[in-house]
Design a protein around this motif. Structure first.
Motif, mmCIF file in Angstrom:
data_model
loop_
_atom_site.group_PDB
_atom_site.id
_atom_site.type_symbol
_atom_site.label_atom_id
_atom_site.label_comp_id
_atom_site.label_asym_id
_atom_site.label_seq_id
_atom_site.Cartn_x
_atom_site.Cartn_y
_atom_site.Cartn_z
ATOM 1 N N VAL A 1 0.772 -1.077 0.134
ATOM 2 C CA VAL A 1 -0.026 0.088 -0.011
ATOM 3 C C VAL A 1 0.882 1.283 -0.084
ATOM 4 C CG1 VAL A 1 -1.902 1.289 1.184
ATOM 5 C CG2 VAL A 1 -1.687 -1.203 1.136
ATOM 6 N N ALA A 2 0.833 1.975 -0.933
ATOM 7 C CA ALA A 2 1.482 3.287 -1.160
ATOM 8 C C ALA A 2 0.514 4.427 -0.712
ATOM 9 C CB ALA A 2 1.964 3.604 -2.696
ATOM 10 N N PRO A 3 1.142 5.623 -0.180
ATOM 11 C CA PRO A 3 0.421 6.775 0.226
ATOM 12 C C PRO A 3 -0.927 7.040 -0.915
ATOM 13 C CG PRO A 3 2.361 6.994 1.174
ATOM 14 C CD PRO A 3 2.543 5.857 0.081
ATOM 15 N N GLY A 4 -0.227 6.941 -2.090
ATOM 16 C CA GLY A 4 -1.093 7.438 -2.899
ATOM 17 C C GLY A 4 -2.611 6.622 -3.295
ATOM 18 N N ILE A 5 -2.482 5.339 -2.932
ATOM 19 C CA ILE A 5 -3.327 4.549 -3.243
ATOM 20 C C ILE A 5 -4.266 4.068 -2.164
ATOM 21 C CG2 ILE A 5 -2.105 3.682 -5.240
ATOM 22 C CD1 ILE A 5 -1.783 0.926 -3.637
ATOM 23 N N GLN A 6 -3.861 4.620 -0.965
ATOM 24 C CA GLN A 6 -4.530 4.053 0.503
ATOM 25 C C GLN A 6 -5.851 4.572 0.243
ATOM 26 O OE1 GLN A 6 -2.780 2.781 3.465
ATOM 27 N NE2 GLN A 6 -4.899 2.175 3.321
ATOM 28 N N ALA B 1 -7.934 4.731 -2.268
ATOM 29 C CA ALA B 1 -8.851 3.571 -3.066
ATOM 30 C C ALA B 1 -8.574 2.356 -2.430
ATOM 31 C CB ALA B 1 -7.967 3.394 -4.247
ATOM 32 N N ILE B 2 -7.812 1.679 -1.690
ATOM 33 C CA ILE B 2 -7.698 0.414 -0.988
ATOM 34 C C ILE B 2 -8.899 0.607 0.139
ATOM 35 C CG2 ILE B 2 -6.435 -0.678 0.881
ATOM 36 C CD1 ILE B 2 -5.365 -1.307 -2.050
ATOM 37 N N ASP B 3 -8.954 1.588 0.845
ATOM 38 C CA ASP B 3 -10.062 1.842 1.812
ATOM 39 C C ASP B 3 -11.301 1.630 1.440
ATOM 40 O OD1 ASP B 3 -7.930 2.204 3.763
ATOM 41 O OD2 ASP B 3 -8.010 4.293 3.839
ATOM 42 N N THR B 4 -11.529 2.200 0.241
ATOM 43 C CA THR B 4 -12.814 2.192 -0.203
ATOM 44 C C THR B 4 -13.492 0.750 -1.009
ATOM 45 O OG1 THR B 4 -12.096 2.887 -2.263
ATOM 46 C CG2 THR B 4 -12.903 4.645 -1.204
ATOM 47 N N ASN B 5 -12.512 -0.035 -0.900
ATOM 48 C CA ASN B 5 -12.836 -1.506 -1.258
ATOM 49 C C ASN B 5 -12.572 -2.719 -0.451
ATOM 50 O OD1 ASN B 5 -12.675 -1.476 -4.530
ATOM 51 N ND2 ASN B 5 -11.246 -0.019 -4.268
ATOM 52 N N ARG B 6 -12.628 -2.055 0.964
ATOM 53 C CA ARG B 6 -12.617 -2.947 1.738
ATOM 54 C C ARG B 6 -13.854 -3.530 1.959
ATOM 55 N NH1 ARG B 6 -9.236 -1.989 6.472
ATOM 56 N NH2 ARG B 6 -10.336 -3.610 7.081
ATOM 57 N N LEU B 7 -13.931 -4.820 2.573
ATOM 58 C CA LEU B 7 -15.345 -5.437 2.835
ATOM 59 C C LEU B 7 -16.577 -4.851 3.456
ATOM 60 C CD1 LEU B 7 -13.614 -7.694 1.253
ATOM 61 C CD2 LEU B 7 -14.815 -9.352 2.595
ATOM 62 N N ARG B 8 -15.782 -3.694 4.292
ATOM 63 C CA ARG B 8 -16.899 -3.188 5.053
ATOM 64 C C ARG B 8 -17.434 -1.825 4.489
ATOM 65 N NH1 ARG B 8 -14.214 -2.227 10.552
ATOM 66 N NH2 ARG B 8 -13.252 -4.155 9.775
ATOM 67 N N GLN B 9 -16.774 -1.747 3.398
ATOM 68 C CA GLN B 9 -17.115 -0.541 2.776
ATOM 69 C C GLN B 9 -17.752 -0.640 1.305
ATOM 70 O OE1 GLN B 9 -16.491 2.470 3.964
ATOM 71 N NE2 GLN B 9 -15.566 1.677 5.780
ATOM 72 N N GLU C 1 -6.741 -5.057 2.788
ATOM 73 C CA GLU C 1 -6.072 -3.974 3.859
ATOM 74 C C GLU C 1 -4.659 -3.715 3.652
ATOM 75 O OE1 GLU C 1 -5.896 -3.008 8.508
ATOM 76 O OE2 GLU C 1 -6.366 -5.023 7.739
ATOM 77 N N GLN C 2 -3.918 -4.840 3.392
ATOM 78 C CA GLN C 2 -2.509 -4.797 3.256
ATOM 79 C C GLN C 2 -2.033 -4.530 2.047
ATOM 80 O OE1 GLN C 2 -1.360 -8.754 4.943
ATOM 81 N NE2 GLN C 2 -1.919 -7.985 6.932
ATOM 82 N N GLY C 3 -2.823 -4.544 0.721
ATOM 83 C CA GLY C 3 -2.712 -4.338 -0.491
ATOM 84 C C GLY C 3 -1.794 -5.421 -1.075
ATOM 85 N N PHE C 4 -2.139 -6.737 -0.521
ATOM 86 C CA PHE C 4 -1.058 -7.704 -1.072
ATOM 87 C C PHE C 4 -2.077 -8.787 -1.992
ATOM 88 C CE2 PHE C 4 1.129 -11.776 -0.902
ATOM 89 C CZ PHE C 4 2.226 -11.420 -1.218
ATOM 90 N N LEU C 5 -2.163 -8.576 -3.418
ATOM 91 C CA LEU C 5 -3.111 -9.063 -4.188
ATOM 92 C C LEU C 5 -2.112 -9.652 -5.377
ATOM 93 C CD1 LEU C 5 -6.062 -6.949 -3.714
ATOM 94 C CD2 LEU C 5 -6.077 -9.328 -2.947
#
Length: 440
Positions: A121-126, A128-136, A392-396
């Protein structure tokens, strides 16, 4: 003199043309046997379908042959230090080749890197990562099942929402997706019509009415699909519709032995807006365990009035490949347990069991029953936790399951060697994924 001896696009050798034979006749005074000319050309050129270039770079007729011939000599050299950097000039000639070589080099390294997919997870994509969490964001279960197959496939298809380019072409045979869609549409319509007529559940004395209703529904649904898809050969289409009609007829006959279960909800959806769903469906996605937002559609919900419990059914039209004592099947089968949890939350009633029902001749009209207990619910929540943690960890990364690449739509993106390549990577970063795939 040279001529294109190999047809690389067709993966075959070219037959010498009359012009080549005529040139040799002009030089030697006689017309050669074309097979002898082919053999001489192969020996002189040294090219093959596996490496379409001569052995000597100075004999190349274009830039591609020159570079391939140069590489061939370097690759055949035993002393690696003597050839190190000798082909570096190629990276300066072609920017696309440079990107490809660097990417392949990085992916073949033992360490995980951004060339393996999304790995940090880089700061620039944080955001975008947060909006794709399973709770969001609400996810369908079919989308979540992609994660176990390959996290990178999940990233491309579910988060990036990429899909293969669909080339319109005449429908020669009914593909499995169309067959399943037509089958499910006929099933749902059958239940709705029978329910409106007060003829549910189907019993032996109602089989005549059920078969008449089913026949009319199959004709109507098949006609709608034929109008939409315009099948190229009517005879083939009609034969395949006949197979669906036969399987549905057997399915209806087996409904008469359904025991205490009465069908209550048909195509019960949650968080979907398309038409054709049960009118009592939930407009909003469902939040389970106060952490995960889900959307989707349940094929059938049945009710046992004597005990006031529900049973969830997910109809399948393919082969029965389910395992004994299945719960989540390594994250690849999430419908039974998670659909049951959604129904319990949305309808406020206990679900006793869920089942996969293979309602076709190919599937053997078999069923795989999953009891809904605290343990099976915990297993399903563990799957969602693992997927959410990976996002969350951006590891896909591209870490396919066994033989998953064979049928993957994104094989042109990754190439054919992903399983072999990932086997060399450290296992600690994919410990969650390994644990997920081991779950029954």
């Amino acid at each position: 003199m040279s001529y294109p001896r190999l047809d690389v696009a067709e993966t075959r050798a070219r037959v010498p043309s009359f012009y080549a034979l005529d040139v040799v006749r002009a030089i030697t005074g006689r017309v050669p046997d074309y097979r002898a000319l082919e053999a001489d050309a192969a020996a002189a050129g040294g090219a093959s379908l596996a490496w379409p270039a001569p052995k000597q770079a100075e004999r190349a007729i274009d830039d591609l042959e020159h570079d391939l011939a140069t590489l061939r000599r370097l690759l055949d050299t035993v002393d690696r230090d003597a050839v190190k950097g000798r082909a570096h000039y190629m990276l300066g000639l072609n920017a696309a080749l440079r990107r490809s070589v660097i990417s392949r080099w990085a992916r073949d390294k033992r360490a995980w890197s951004s060339s393996d997919g999304l790995t940090r997870v880089a700061p620039g994509i944080q955001p975008a990562i947060d909006t794709n969490r399973l709770r969001q964001r609400p996810y369908s279960l079919s989308a979540l099942q992609r994660f176990s197959t390959c996290p990178y496939q999940f990233l491309l298809a579910t988060i990036y929402r990429l899909e293969p380019w669909d080339e319109p072409e005449p429908l020669m045979r009914m593909d499995p997706l169309t067959r399943g869609s037509l089958f499910h549409a006929a099933q749902a319509e059958f239940y709705r019509v029978m329910d409106a007529a007060g003829a549910l559940p189907v019993t032996r004395d109602r089989l005549g009415q059920a078969f008449t209703t089913l026949d009319a529904i199959v004709c109507r649904v098949a006609a709608e699909y034929a109008e939409l898809l315009a099948p190229a050969i009517d005879r083939v289409w009609n034969d395949e519709v006949g197979e669906i009609r036969r399987d549905l007829g057997i399915w209806v006959r087996k409904l008469a032995d359904g025991g205490p279960w009465r069908p209550e909800y048909f195509e019960f959806s949650f968080g979907l807006t398309d038409e054709g769903r049960d009118p009592r469906s939930l407009e909003q996605p469902v939040l389970i365990d106060d952490r995960f937002v889900l959307r989707g559609s349940v094929d059938l919900i049945e009710h046992d009035a004597s005990r006031d419990v529900l049973r969830v059914t997910d109809h399948k039209t393919g082969r029965n490949r389910s395992k004994q004592d299945l719960i989540v099947d390594g994250g690849k089968v999430l419908q039974p347990v998670l659909y049951s949890m959604v129904v319990e939350r949305g309808l406020g009633k206990k679900v006793e069991s869920a089942r996969l029902y293979f309602a076709t001749t190919v599937g053997g009209f078999a069923e795989c029953v999953v009891p809904i207990t605290d343990y099976t619910r915990a297993q399903a929540l563990t799957v969602l936790t693992i997927i959410d943690r990976a996002i969350e960890q951006g590891f896909l990364p591209a870490a396919p399951d066994e033989r998953a690449c064979t049928w993957c739509d994104f094989r042109p993106v990754c190439g054919p060697r992903e399983e072999e390549r990932v086997a060399k990577k450290p296992k600690d970063r994919i410990a969650d994924l390994i644990a997920l795939r081991s779950m029954r």
